[in-house]
Design a protein around this motif. Structure first.
Motif, PDB file in Angstrom:
ATOM      1  N   PRO A 204      32.173  58.102  53.078  1.00 23.22           N
ATOM      2  CA  PRO A 204      31.110  59.398  52.881  1.00 23.22           C
ATOM      3  C   PRO A 204      31.900  60.301  51.853  1.00 23.22           C
ATOM      4  CG  PRO A 204      31.119  58.764  55.127  1.00 23.22           C
ATOM      5  CD  PRO A 204      32.308  58.134  54.431  1.00 23.22           C
ATOM      6  N   VAL A 205      30.968  61.119  50.731  1.00 24.53           N
ATOM      7  CA  VAL A 205      31.788  62.468  50.465  1.00 24.53           C
ATOM      8  C   VAL A 205      30.683  63.308  50.831  1.00 24.53           C
ATOM      9  CG1 VAL A 205      31.888  62.806  47.787  1.00 24.53           C
ATOM     10  CG2 VAL A 205      32.198  60.604  48.190  1.00 24.53           C
ATOM     11  N   ILE A 206      31.217  64.331  51.101  1.00 24.29           N
ATOM     12  CA  ILE A 206      30.717  65.066  51.489  1.00 24.29           C
ATOM     13  C   ILE A 206      30.862  66.441  50.438  1.00 24.29           C
ATOM     14  CG2 ILE A 206      30.936  67.395  53.035  1.00 24.29           C
ATOM     15  CD1 ILE A 206      30.154  64.427  53.784  1.00 24.29           C
ATOM     16  N   GLY A 207      29.511  66.869  49.998  1.00 21.63           N
ATOM     17  CA  GLY A 207      29.946  67.928  48.137  1.00 21.63           C
ATOM     18  C   GLY A 207      29.938  69.221  48.729  1.00 21.63           C
ATOM     19  N   ILE A 208      30.504  69.867  48.436  1.00 20.86           N
ATOM     20  CA  ILE A 208      30.306  71.326  47.733  1.00 20.86           C
ATOM     21  C   ILE A 208      29.930  72.183  46.339  1.00 20.86           C
ATOM     22  CG2 ILE A 208      32.541  71.605  48.675  1.00 20.86           C
ATOM     23  CD1 ILE A 208      31.642  74.331  49.915  1.00 20.86           C
ATOM     24  N   GLY A 209      29.059  72.119  45.596  1.00 22.59           N
ATOM     25  CA  GLY A 209      28.704  72.868  44.288  1.00 22.59           C
ATOM     26  C   GLY A 209      29.379  71.358  43.656  1.00 22.59           C
ATOM     27  N   ALA A 210      29.367  69.977  43.632  1.00 21.58           N
ATOM     28  CA  ALA A 210      28.627  68.862  43.323  1.00 21.58           C
ATOM     29  C   ALA A 210      27.936  68.188  42.881  1.00 21.58           C
ATOM     30  CB  ALA A 210      29.628  68.397  44.429  1.00 21.58           C
ATOM     31  N   SER A 211      26.985  67.635  44.113  1.00 21.81           N
ATOM     32  CA  SER A 211      25.522  66.966  44.006  1.00 21.81           C
ATOM     33  C   SER A 211      24.806  66.341  44.735  1.00 21.81           C
ATOM     34  CB  SER A 211      26.073  65.342  42.877  1.00 21.81           C
ATOM     35  OG  SER A 211      24.911  64.638  42.622  1.00 21.81           O
ATOM     36  N   PRO A 212      23.466  66.913  44.784  1.00 19.48           N
ATOM     37  CA  PRO A 212      22.890  67.111  45.960  1.00 19.48           C
ATOM     38  C   PRO A 212      22.281  65.004  46.770  1.00 19.48           C
ATOM     39  CG  PRO A 212      21.602  67.872  44.158  1.00 19.48           C
ATOM     40  CD  PRO A 212      22.285  67.081  43.309  1.00 19.48           C
ATOM     41  N   GLN A 213      23.278  64.436  46.017  1.00 13.18           N
ATOM     42  CA  GLN A 213      23.547  62.627  45.833  1.00 13.18           C
ATOM     43  C   GLN A 213      24.981  62.096  46.762  1.00 13.18           C
ATOM     44  OE1 GLN A 213      20.706  61.279  45.356  1.00 13.18           O
ATOM     45  NE2 GLN A 213      19.490  62.809  44.404  1.00 13.18           N
ATOM     46  N   CYS A 214      24.884  63.517  46.949  1.00 17.31           N
ATOM     47  CA  CYS A 214      26.631  63.411  47.274  1.00 17.31           C
ATOM     48  C   CYS A 214      25.920  62.876  48.852  1.00 17.31           C
ATOM     49  CB  CYS A 214      27.260  64.421  48.099  1.00 17.31           C
ATOM     50  SG  CYS A 214      28.221  64.301  46.183  1.00 17.31           S
ATOM     51  N   ASP A 215      26.768  62.495  50.248  1.00 21.20           N
ATOM     52  CA  ASP A 215      26.950  61.349  51.808  1.00 21.20           C
ATOM     53  C   ASP A 215      26.550  62.371  52.742  1.00 21.20           C
ATOM     54  OD1 ASP A 215      27.134  58.672  51.209  1.00 21.20           O
ATOM     55  OD2 ASP A 215      28.416  59.618  50.212  1.00 21.20           O
ATOM     56  N   GLY A 216      26.619  63.827  52.079  1.00 21.92           N
ATOM     57  CA  GLY A 216      26.397  65.165  52.742  1.00 21.92           C
ATOM     58  C   GLY A 216      26.801  66.372  52.193  1.00 21.92           C
ATOM     59  N   GLN A 217      26.934  67.320  52.431  1.00 23.71           N
ATOM     60  CA  GLN A 217      27.358  68.437  52.588  1.00 23.71           C
ATOM     61  C   GLN A 217      27.230  69.682  53.105  1.00 23.71           C
ATOM     62  OE1 GLN A 217      25.993  69.207  49.345  1.00 23.71           O
ATOM     63  NE2 GLN A 217      25.163  67.555  48.851  1.00 23.71           N
ATOM     64  N   VAL A 218      28.571  69.994  52.691  1.00 28.33           N
ATOM     65  CA  VAL A 218      28.811  71.867  53.597  1.00 28.33           C
ATOM     66  C   VAL A 218      29.226  72.789  52.850  1.00 28.33           C
ATOM     67  CG1 VAL A 218      31.702  71.069  52.595  1.00 28.33           C
ATOM     68  CG2 VAL A 218      31.349  72.030  55.405  1.00 28.33           C
ATOM     69  N   LEU A 219      29.126  74.191  53.451  1.00 29.21           N
ATOM     70  CA  LEU A 219      29.047  75.012  53.033  1.00 29.21           C
ATOM     71  C   LEU A 219      29.905  76.020  53.616  1.00 29.21           C
ATOM     72  CD1 LEU A 219      25.296  75.668  51.810  1.00 29.21           C
ATOM     73  CD2 LEU A 219      27.638  75.976  50.010  1.00 29.21           C
ATOM     74  N   VAL A 220      30.673  76.823  53.081  1.00 30.73           N
ATOM     75  CA  VAL A 220      30.764  78.191  54.207  1.00 30.73           C
ATOM     76  C   VAL A 220      30.036  78.824  55.006  1.00 30.73           C
ATOM     77  CG1 VAL A 220      32.641  80.975  54.176  1.00 30.73           C
ATOM     78  CG2 VAL A 220      33.220  78.669  52.557  1.00 30.73           C
ATOM     79  N   THR A 221      29.818  79.080  56.248  1.00 29.60           N
ATOM     80  CA  THR A 221      28.760  79.824  57.096  1.00 29.60           C
ATOM     81  C   THR A 221      28.472  81.058  57.178  1.00 29.60           C
ATOM     82  OG1 THR A 221      29.476  78.251  58.697  1.00 29.60           O
ATOM     83  CG2 THR A 221      27.934  79.945  59.319  1.00 29.60           C
ATOM     84  N   GLU A 222      29.343  81.247  56.059  1.00 29.97           N
ATOM     85  CA  GLU A 222      29.100  83.417  56.259  1.00 29.97           C
ATOM     86  C   GLU A 222      28.801  82.987  54.633  1.00 29.97           C
ATOM     87  OE1 GLU A 222      31.703  83.285  59.595  1.00 29.97           O
ATOM     88  OE2 GLU A 222      31.831  82.167  57.249  1.00 29.97           O
ATOM     89  N   ASP A 223      28.841  83.148  54.013  1.00 32.73           N
ATOM     90  CA  ASP A 223      28.277  82.414  53.300  1.00 32.73           C
ATOM     91  C   ASP A 223      26.904  82.326  52.716  1.00 32.73           C
ATOM     92  OD1 ASP A 223      30.434  83.262  51.034  1.00 32.73           O
ATOM     93  OD2 ASP A 223      30.914  80.607  50.318  1.00 32.73           O
ATOM     94  N   MET A 224      26.572  81.239  53.020  1.00 40.16           N
ATOM     95  CA  MET A 224      25.373  80.517  53.737  1.00 40.16           C
ATOM     96  C   MET A 224      24.435  81.777  54.705  1.00 40.16           C
ATOM     97  SD  MET A 224      23.340  78.898  56.727  1.00 40.16           S
ATOM     98  CE  MET A 224      24.244  78.337  57.316  1.00 40.16           C
ATOM     99  N   LEU A 225      24.661  82.488  55.526  1.00 44.42           N
ATOM    100  CA  LEU A 225      24.121  83.687  55.399  1.00 44.42           C
ATOM    101  C   LEU A 225      23.969  84.941  55.165  1.00 44.42           C
ATOM    102  CD1 LEU A 225      25.366  82.712  59.462  1.00 44.42           C
ATOM    103  CD2 LEU A 225      23.741  82.161  59.156  1.00 44.42           C
ATOM    104  N   GLY A 226      24.531  84.644  53.941  1.00 46.58           N
ATOM    105  CA  GLY A 226      24.092  86.105  53.849  1.00 46.58           C
ATOM    106  C   GLY A 226      25.560  87.120  53.951  1.00 46.58           C
ATOM    107  N   MET A 227      26.902  87.109  53.870  1.00 48.68           N
ATOM    108  CA  MET A 227      27.356  88.045  54.839  1.00 48.68           C
ATOM    109  C   MET A 227      27.951  88.578  54.076  1.00 48.68           C
ATOM    110  SD  MET A 227      27.963  86.139  58.839  1.00 48.68           S
ATOM    111  CE  MET A 227      28.478  88.055  59.560  1.00 48.68           C
TER     112      MET A 227
END
Length: 273
Positions: A204-227
């Protein structure tokens, strides 16, 4: 009376089995309360060394220590029930030698209860990854833009912009997978390059700033929540604006304290009649 049903925590095998089935969901967590909120919705929680910037105000991840990662990793394990927990190995805790890496990882696994560790680097870390995995330490790799090398890169610069960079990322991805990593994070890489790597990788390839076609995605939660209101990285989509809401709540509280409308009588303890 039947025994209560206990939720089963996901395993490395569960994560690997998701490749080609459905996208893998991951978010960062640094505290037990946040882990509780996120746990029902993710496949794995990443206790990232990004906590140095998010929680402690460091400019980079480099000042983060092994003890700090262990303390936060243990909190996230305590706060979660179902998600696999992966803890970042901080800068300086694994680069010296494969033996140092194993000792650091063994501490993380033993003292936090996490199921895996993550380390940055490609071909140069392949022997270390192999050494660790052969001794029972599951490893999630990290290639492309690797934040611990921010001083080498000269900043947080997107990778894969020339043939030399593409060749290196491709070689790093292959080396990490061949060394036994159960997957790897691919960060800050041009989309066509990331898409190609995800299609080729056996893990599995987990993307962050990579591609929608990666096998998964990760984000920093506080970024995603607009903190963080002052800066929004290009790869982040905000699903809430909690920073704004926190500011509003604090302002309302301050106004009521100054006006003596809080606390009201119902918020105080009165003698019993």
């Amino acid at each position: 009376m039947s025994a209560p049903i206990r939720s089963k925590r996901r395993t490395i095998a569960d994560i690997k089995a998701l490749k080609g089935v459905r996208p893998i969901v991951s978010l960062t967590a640094y505290t037990a309360p946040m882990a509780q909120f996120l746990d029902p919705h993710v496949d794995f929680l990443l206790v990232g060394d990004s906590l140095g910037m998010v929680l402690y105000g460091f400019e980079t991840t480099l000042p983060v220590t092994l003890d700090l990662m262990i303390a936060h990793g243990a909190a996230v394990v305590r706060g979660s029930k179902a998600a696999l927990v992966v803890v970042d190995m901080p800068f300086g805790s694994y680069q010296e030698s494969r033996e140092q890496a194993f000792r650091s990882a063994a501490r993380i696994i033993a003292e936090t209860g996490a199921q895996a560790v993550k380390l940055e680097g490609g071909e140069e870390m392949a022997d270390t990854i192999r050494f660790m995995t052969e001794r029972g330490v599951p490893v999630l790799g990290h290639v492309g833009l690797t934040p611990q090398l921010v001083n080498v890169f000269g900043g947080y610069k997107t990778q894969g912009r020339n043939q030399a960079q593409v060749a290196k990322i491709m070689a790093d991805a292959a080396a990490v997978a061949d060394a036994g990593a159960f997957g790897f994070v691919l960060e800050g890489t041009l989309e066509p390059v990331a898409r190609d790597i995800a299609a080729r990788a056996p893990v599995p390839v987990i993307g962050i700033g990579a591609s929608p076609q990666c096998d998964g995605q990760v984000l920093v939660t506080e970024d995603m929540l607009g903190m963080f209101n002052e800066f929004q990285p290009r790869h982040v989509k905000r699903y809430a604006e909690l920073g704004v809401e926190i500011g509003k709540a604090a302002a309302a509280y301050a106004d009521e304290v100054k006006a003596r409308t809080f606390p009201a009588i119902e918020h105080t303890f009165q003698p019993k009649a």
